[in-house]
Design a protein around this motif. Sequence first.
Motif, PDB file in Angstrom:
ATOM      1  N   SER A   1       0.852  -1.185   0.000  1.00  0.00           N
ATOM      2  CA  SER A   1       0.000   0.000   0.000  1.00  0.00           C
ATOM      3  C   SER A   1       0.887   1.235   0.000  1.00  0.00           C
ATOM      4  O   SER A   1       2.055   1.177   0.398  1.00  0.00           O
ATOM      5  N   GLY A   2       0.320   2.339  -0.479  1.00  0.00           N
ATOM      6  CA  GLY A   2       1.079   3.575  -0.526  1.00  0.00           C
ATOM      7  C   GLY A   2       2.046   3.658  -1.683  1.00  0.00           C
ATOM      8  O   GLY A   2       2.907   4.540  -1.718  1.00  0.00           O
ATOM      9  N   VAL A   3       1.937   2.728  -2.644  1.00  0.00           N
ATOM     10  CA  VAL A   3       2.813   2.717  -3.819  1.00  0.00           C
ATOM     11  C   VAL A   3       1.981   2.597  -5.073  1.00  0.00           C
ATOM     12  O   VAL A   3       0.861   2.072  -5.040  1.00  0.00           O
ATOM     13  N   THR A   4       2.536   3.087  -6.181  1.00  0.00           N
ATOM     14  CA  THR A   4       1.957   2.791  -7.490  1.00  0.00           C
ATOM     15  C   THR A   4       2.537   1.450  -7.882  1.00  0.00           C
ATOM     16  O   THR A   4       3.640   1.359  -8.428  1.00  0.00           O
ATOM     17  N   PHE A   5       1.798   0.402  -7.588  1.00  0.00           N
ATOM     18  CA  PHE A   5       2.330  -0.965  -7.586  1.00  0.00           C
ATOM     19  C   PHE A   5       3.002  -1.325  -8.897  1.00  0.00           C
ATOM     20  O   PHE A   5       4.051  -1.975  -8.902  1.00  0.00           O
TER      21      PHE A   5
END
Length: 126
Positions: A25-29
């Motif tokens: 989470s918290g990332v542009t996967f």
Amino acid sequence: QVELVETGGGLVEAGGSLRLSCAASGVTFNRYNMAWFRQTPGKEREFVAAVRYNGGHTYYGDSVKGRFTISRDSAKTTVFLQMNNLKPEDTAAYYCAADRGGILSTVRDPNTYEWWGQGTQVTVSS
């Protein structure tokens, strides 16, 4: 805030299987290379497997090649590690890692990765 959360560890007999998950989470996967490393007390962190940000290439450590499979699900922003035919020497804490270095990153080097999970313990009994 980037967060990686590993689940799926546990105790298994030799020859058995486990599937680890790492929810990001918290990332542009889709921009991150993802990897699994493992570590036992007193030893350096060991590369297990990695998958490029676009899923186009996978890489494995020699000791797990042919037994472990890494995959990623962009919709779930999760990377998986399917571990089959487990051996006692696979016993370790397993860590998920994320790197936004793209296609040029050295995926086998733990220093490449900016983000790490808290780890999940895998214990294989003989």
